[in-house]
Write a protein that holds these residues in place. Structure first.
Motif, mmCIF file in Angstrom:
data_model
loop_
_atom_site.group_PDB
_atom_site.id
_atom_site.type_symbol
_atom_site.label_atom_id
_atom_site.label_comp_id
_atom_site.label_asym_id
_atom_site.label_seq_id
_atom_site.Cartn_x
_atom_site.Cartn_y
_atom_site.Cartn_z
ATOM 1 N N HIS A 108 4.204 6.710 -9.225
ATOM 2 C CA HIS A 108 4.021 4.929 -9.136
ATOM 3 C C HIS A 108 5.264 4.294 -9.140
ATOM 4 O O HIS A 108 6.376 4.952 -8.365
ATOM 5 C CB HIS A 108 3.935 4.788 -10.464
ATOM 6 C CG HIS A 108 4.547 4.302 -11.502
ATOM 7 N ND1 HIS A 108 4.944 6.333 -12.146
ATOM 8 C CD2 HIS A 108 5.366 3.618 -11.575
ATOM 9 C CE1 HIS A 108 6.092 5.227 -12.948
ATOM 10 N NE2 HIS A 108 6.616 3.883 -13.181
ATOM 11 N N ILE B 298 1.827 -0.275 -8.203
ATOM 12 C CA ILE B 298 1.562 0.183 -8.325
ATOM 13 C C ILE B 298 0.835 1.647 -8.456
ATOM 14 O O ILE B 298 1.743 1.852 -9.261
ATOM 15 C CB ILE B 298 0.948 0.750 -6.420
ATOM 16 C CG1 ILE B 298 0.755 -0.338 -5.222
ATOM 17 C CG2 ILE B 298 -0.134 1.583 -6.517
ATOM 18 C CD1 ILE B 298 1.129 0.331 -4.203
ATOM 19 N N THR C 136 0.866 -1.452 0.055
ATOM 20 C CA THR C 136 -0.469 0.292 0.163
ATOM 21 C C THR C 136 0.929 1.407 0.552
ATOM 22 O O THR C 136 1.941 1.116 0.422
ATOM 23 C CB THR C 136 -1.267 -0.059 1.093
ATOM 24 O OG1 THR C 136 -2.178 -1.125 0.916
ATOM 25 C CG2 THR C 136 -1.725 1.248 1.615
ATOM 26 N N ARG C 137 0.204 2.799 -0.952
ATOM 27 C CA ARG C 137 1.003 3.681 -0.618
ATOM 28 C C ARG C 137 0.972 4.522 0.377
ATOM 29 O O ARG C 137 -0.662 4.706 -0.068
ATOM 30 C CB ARG C 137 1.370 3.556 -1.916
ATOM 31 C CG ARG C 137 -0.098 4.781 -2.946
ATOM 32 C CD ARG C 137 0.637 5.247 -4.623
ATOM 33 N NE ARG C 137 0.758 6.193 -4.110
ATOM 34 C CZ ARG C 137 0.772 6.682 -5.397
ATOM 35 N NH1 ARG C 137 0.745 6.713 -6.797
ATOM 36 N NH2 ARG C 137 1.414 8.266 -5.382
ATOM 37 N N THR C 138 1.667 5.632 0.727
ATOM 38 C CA THR C 138 1.080 6.413 1.999
ATOM 39 C C THR C 138 1.757 7.863 0.393
ATOM 40 O O THR C 138 1.730 8.801 1.205
ATOM 41 C CB THR C 138 1.399 5.887 2.783
ATOM 42 O OG1 THR C 138 2.463 6.020 3.275
ATOM 43 C CG2 THR C 138 0.256 5.304 3.216
ATOM 44 N N GLY D 69 5.124 4.288 2.234
ATOM 45 C CA GLY D 69 4.574 2.865 2.464
ATOM 46 C C GLY D 69 3.796 1.709 3.090
ATOM 47 O O GLY D 69 5.602 1.755 3.813
ATOM 48 N N GLU E 237 2.329 11.105 -0.753
ATOM 49 C CA GLU E 237 1.118 11.637 -2.023
ATOM 50 C C GLU E 237 2.210 13.180 -1.632
ATOM 51 O O GLU E 237 2.594 13.558 -1.052
ATOM 52 C CB GLU E 237 -0.475 11.767 -1.237
ATOM 53 C CG GLU E 237 -0.992 10.121 -0.949
ATOM 54 C CD GLU E 237 -1.439 9.960 -2.414
ATOM 55 O OE1 GLU E 237 -1.288 10.592 -2.946
ATOM 56 O OE2 GLU E 237 -1.593 8.807 -2.640
ATOM 57 N N SER F 286 -3.030 5.834 -10.417
ATOM 58 C CA SER F 286 -4.564 6.419 -9.554
ATOM 59 C C SER F 286 -4.629 5.644 -8.258
ATOM 60 O O SER F 286 -5.081 5.275 -6.810
ATOM 61 C CB SER F 286 -5.378 6.845 -9.262
ATOM 62 O OG SER F 286 -6.220 6.085 -10.396
ATOM 63 N N SER F 287 -4.029 4.568 -8.525
ATOM 64 C CA SER F 287 -4.108 2.780 -7.401
ATOM 65 C C SER F 287 -3.214 2.463 -5.908
ATOM 66 O O SER F 287 -2.470 3.813 -6.427
ATOM 67 C CB SER F 287 -3.801 1.511 -8.220
ATOM 68 O OG SER F 287 -4.203 1.775 -8.972
ATOM 69 N N LYS F 288 -3.649 2.631 -5.179
ATOM 70 C CA LYS F 288 -3.492 2.809 -3.865
ATOM 71 C C LYS F 288 -2.376 1.490 -2.901
ATOM 72 O O LYS F 288 -2.170 1.769 -2.412
ATOM 73 C CB LYS F 288 -4.133 2.656 -2.554
ATOM 74 C CG LYS F 288 -5.315 4.498 -2.796
ATOM 75 C CD LYS F 288 -4.184 5.842 -2.898
ATOM 76 C CE LYS F 288 -5.078 6.796 -3.089
ATOM 77 N NZ LYS F 288 -3.259 7.916 -3.181
ATOM 78 N N SER F 289 -2.908 -0.192 -3.713
ATOM 79 C CA SER F 289 -2.412 -0.924 -3.302
ATOM 80 C C SER F 289 -2.287 -2.336 -4.173
ATOM 81 O O SER F 289 -2.745 -1.952 -5.342
ATOM 82 C CB SER F 289 -3.114 -1.622 -1.666
ATOM 83 O OG SER F 289 -4.508 -1.373 -2.590
#
Length: 253
Positions: free
Chosen positions: A79, A139, A62-64, A245, A66, A142-145
């Motif tokens: 990405h 990822i 999962t990315r955090t 992430g 931003e 705009s995908s988050k995980s």
């Protein structure tokens, strides 16, 4: 007058009655034979099942990362490249801090390509130091995980995975030799906060920096830079300590 012969016979009969033992049909007061019994607590002993030799895990990345929490020179098109890794023994690691990145790790960190690193993992497997290749999506957009599954065994209980932080000069996230089988049991669940590594193969200072090969190549370190270049020091945000992430692994039943 009593006949002497009859008297003698009578005495003999009386003597046998008085002195004789009990017959086989006579009742006795002897205690009945008993069967030995268990004098313990009576609780049932249970045997713990042996741990499985091979298990399957689910891995969720999962990315955090931003613009709101890492604003300095935050690039467009952020990405993470496709994930690649393996389960292995102590000799099968693919990267390590303070050592030079292999050609495969450098290529992955600079371009996101898995080709060279996949070949290196194949060599590790041929040497008997790995049993499972992880080769999955990253990822994007705009995908988050992203989630995937992999197998581990008692012979190959370590997990290593990497993915490029993109765009970037040569920065990546990774897990180096996470032990999944310890004290004769499998890790049930674990979350790993990810830090950003600098592969040491490019000297760019910002995410969108032009190629600038490092010669001679430096060693792998946690990413640190000037405050005006990025928000990172020792692989995390320099003021909040926030990670880019995390990866969660869960044992599948």
């Amino acid at each position: 007058m009593i006949n002497p012969l009859k008297l003698a016979i009578l005495c003999t009969v009386m003597g046998l009655t008085a002195c004789g033992g009990s017959s086989s049909s006579s009742p006795t007061n002897s205690p009945a034979a008993t069967t030995p019994t268990n004098t313990s607590t009576g609780s049932t002993t249970t045997t713990t099942p042996a741990p499985a030799n091979t298990v399957t895990y689910e891995l969720t990345f999962t990315r955090t990362w931003e613009r709101s929490n890492f604003p300095t020179n935050y690039p467009s098109g952020t990405h993470f490249s496709p994930v690649i890794g393996l389960t292995h023994n102590e000799q099968g690691r693919i990267f390590q801090r303070e050592t030079s990145a292999s050609a495969g790790i450098a290529s992955m960190a600079e371009t996101g390509s898995k080709t060279l690193l996949r070949n290196e993992i194949s060599d590790i497997q041929n040497l008997g130091n790995s049993s499972y290749l992880i080769d999955e999506a990253g990822i994007s957009g705009s995908s988050k995980s992203v989630s995937m599954t992999f197998e581990a065994s008692q012979s190959f209980p370590y997990l290593s995975v990497v993915s490029m932080v993109a765009p970037s000069p040569d920065w990546f996230i990774g897990i180096d030799s996470l032990l999944l089988f310890n004290d004769n049991q499998w890790v049930d669940e674990q979350t790993i906060q990810l830090k950003v590594y600098d592969a040491g193969s490019d000297s760019g200072a910002t995410f969108s920096a032009a190629d600038s090969p490092t010669d001679p190549q430096a060693t792998i370190t946690l990413l640190s830079s000037e405050r005006t270049d990025t928000d990172f020091t020792n692989g995390v945000h320099f003021t909040s300590g926030e990670n880019i992430g995390f990866i969660k692994i869960t044992l599948m039943q």
